[in-house]
Design a protein around this motif. Structure first.
Motif, mmCIF file in Angstrom:
data_model
loop_
_atom_site.group_PDB
_atom_site.id
_atom_site.type_symbol
_atom_site.label_atom_id
_atom_site.label_comp_id
_atom_site.label_asym_id
_atom_site.label_seq_id
_atom_site.Cartn_x
_atom_site.Cartn_y
_atom_site.Cartn_z
ATOM 1 N N VAL A 1 0.737 -1.409 0.025
ATOM 2 C CA VAL A 1 0.038 0.027 0.186
ATOM 3 C C VAL A 1 0.833 1.221 0.134
ATOM 4 C CG1 VAL A 1 -1.859 1.371 1.418
ATOM 5 C CG2 VAL A 1 -1.772 -1.339 1.143
ATOM 6 N N PRO A 2 0.467 2.303 -0.913
ATOM 7 C CA PRO A 2 1.343 3.634 -0.962
ATOM 8 C C PRO A 2 1.094 4.562 0.278
ATOM 9 C CG PRO A 2 -0.507 3.724 -2.452
ATOM 10 C CD PRO A 2 -0.419 2.269 -1.932
ATOM 11 N N PRO A 3 1.998 5.457 0.392
ATOM 12 C CA PRO A 3 1.521 6.303 1.541
ATOM 13 C C PRO A 3 0.134 7.000 1.585
ATOM 14 C CG PRO A 3 3.523 6.962 0.345
ATOM 15 C CD PRO A 3 2.823 5.953 -0.432
ATOM 16 N N PRO A 4 -0.291 6.974 2.807
ATOM 17 C CA PRO A 4 -1.892 7.531 2.744
ATOM 18 C C PRO A 4 -2.279 8.405 1.677
ATOM 19 C CG PRO A 4 -1.175 7.551 4.946
ATOM 20 C CD PRO A 4 0.269 7.122 3.977
ATOM 21 N N THR A 5 -3.395 8.034 1.018
ATOM 22 C CA THR A 5 -3.849 8.882 -0.088
ATOM 23 C C THR A 5 -5.373 8.986 0.399
ATOM 24 O OG1 THR A 5 -2.300 8.091 -1.422
ATOM 25 C CG2 THR A 5 -4.328 9.217 -2.436
ATOM 26 N N GLU A 6 -6.012 10.063 0.371
ATOM 27 C CA GLU A 6 -7.500 10.171 0.416
ATOM 28 C C GLU A 6 -8.250 9.314 -0.316
ATOM 29 O OE1 GLU A 6 -10.640 11.903 1.942
ATOM 30 O OE2 GLU A 6 -8.660 12.769 2.411
ATOM 31 N N GLY A 7 -9.213 8.285 0.362
ATOM 32 C CA GLY A 7 -9.914 7.497 -0.053
ATOM 33 C C GLY A 7 -9.003 6.369 -0.789
ATOM 34 N N PHE A 8 -7.861 6.079 -0.517
ATOM 35 C CA PHE A 8 -7.191 4.938 -1.224
ATOM 36 C C PHE A 8 -7.665 3.759 -0.343
ATOM 37 C CE2 PHE A 8 -3.959 1.742 -1.685
ATOM 38 C CZ PHE A 8 -3.902 1.567 -2.694
ATOM 39 N N MET A 9 -7.526 3.384 0.837
ATOM 40 C CA MET A 9 -7.895 2.296 1.470
ATOM 41 C C MET A 9 -9.587 2.151 1.625
ATOM 42 S SD MET A 9 -5.203 0.594 2.415
ATOM 43 C CE MET A 9 -5.872 -0.386 3.536
ATOM 44 N N GLU A 10 -10.361 3.165 1.403
ATOM 45 C CA GLU A 10 -11.706 2.841 1.427
ATOM 46 C C GLU A 10 -12.441 2.437 0.098
ATOM 47 O OE1 GLU A 10 -10.558 5.719 2.274
ATOM 48 O OE2 GLU A 10 -10.307 5.375 4.486
ATOM 49 N N ASN A 11 -11.568 2.774 -0.842
ATOM 50 C CA ASN A 11 -11.936 2.470 -2.356
ATOM 51 C C ASN A 11 -11.103 1.287 -2.890
ATOM 52 O OD1 ASN A 11 -14.025 4.855 -2.313
ATOM 53 N ND2 ASN A 11 -12.434 6.156 -2.681
ATOM 54 N N THR A 12 -10.012 1.630 -3.170
ATOM 55 C CA THR A 12 -9.238 0.562 -3.797
ATOM 56 C C THR A 12 -8.901 -0.750 -3.213
ATOM 57 O OG1 THR A 12 -8.130 2.388 -5.170
ATOM 58 C CG2 THR A 12 -7.013 0.235 -5.246
ATOM 59 N N MET A 13 -8.796 -0.505 -1.766
ATOM 60 C CA MET A 13 -8.408 -1.538 -1.019
ATOM 61 C C MET A 13 -9.634 -2.063 -0.217
ATOM 62 S SD MET A 13 -5.105 -2.585 -1.173
ATOM 63 C CE MET A 13 -5.076 -2.307 -2.963
ATOM 64 N N ASN A 14 -10.932 -1.765 -0.724
ATOM 65 C CA ASN A 14 -11.961 -2.289 -0.212
ATOM 66 C C ASN A 14 -12.260 -3.841 -0.654
ATOM 67 O OD1 ASN A 14 -14.874 -2.874 -0.355
ATOM 68 N ND2 ASN A 14 -15.311 -0.969 0.189
ATOM 69 N N PRO A 15 -12.707 -4.671 0.619
ATOM 70 C CA PRO A 15 -12.739 -5.888 0.213
ATOM 71 C C PRO A 15 -13.633 -6.176 -0.886
ATOM 72 C CG PRO A 15 -12.791 -5.578 2.489
ATOM 73 C CD PRO A 15 -12.670 -4.344 2.062
ATOM 74 N N ASP A 16 -15.011 -5.636 -1.062
ATOM 75 C CA ASP A 16 -15.659 -5.996 -2.070
ATOM 76 C C ASP A 16 -15.161 -5.660 -3.381
ATOM 77 O OD1 ASP A 16 -17.858 -6.537 -0.225
ATOM 78 O OD2 ASP A 16 -18.502 -4.625 -0.182
ATOM 79 N N PHE A 17 -14.391 -4.376 -3.432
ATOM 80 C CA PHE A 17 -13.423 -4.085 -4.546
ATOM 81 C C PHE A 17 -12.650 -5.158 -5.209
ATOM 82 C CE2 PHE A 17 -10.264 -2.258 -7.234
ATOM 83 C CZ PHE A 17 -10.897 -1.755 -8.235
#
Length: 67
Positions: free
Chosen positions: A38-54
């Motif tokens: 995972v790259p350094p914290p980016t707005e929404g990255f974990m919530e969107n790209t790394m979302n288990p559903d995604f």
């Protein structure tokens, strides 16, 4: 799974590995552990790209594309 995620346009650059954590021949169940870098914290990255559903939908799309 390695081919699916490493070739994914959305997740390929973050994917590192996949390994079997548990396997049952009785129920044909397999649990995998997926590792992403995972790259350094980016707005929404974990919530969107790394979302288990995604992440699951990337696999589903690959399955649908093969049919």
């Amino acid at each position: 799974l390695t081919d699916v995620y490493s070739s994914s346009p959305a997740l390929g650059r973050y994917f590192r590995s996949a390994q079997v954590v548990y396997s049952s021949n009785e129920s044909s169940t397999v649990f995998y552990q997926l590792e992403f870098s995972v790259p350094p914290p980016t707005e929404g990255f974990m919530e969107n790209t790394m979302n288990p559903d995604f992440i699951m939908n990337v696999l589903r799309q690959n399955i649908y594309d093969e049919d």
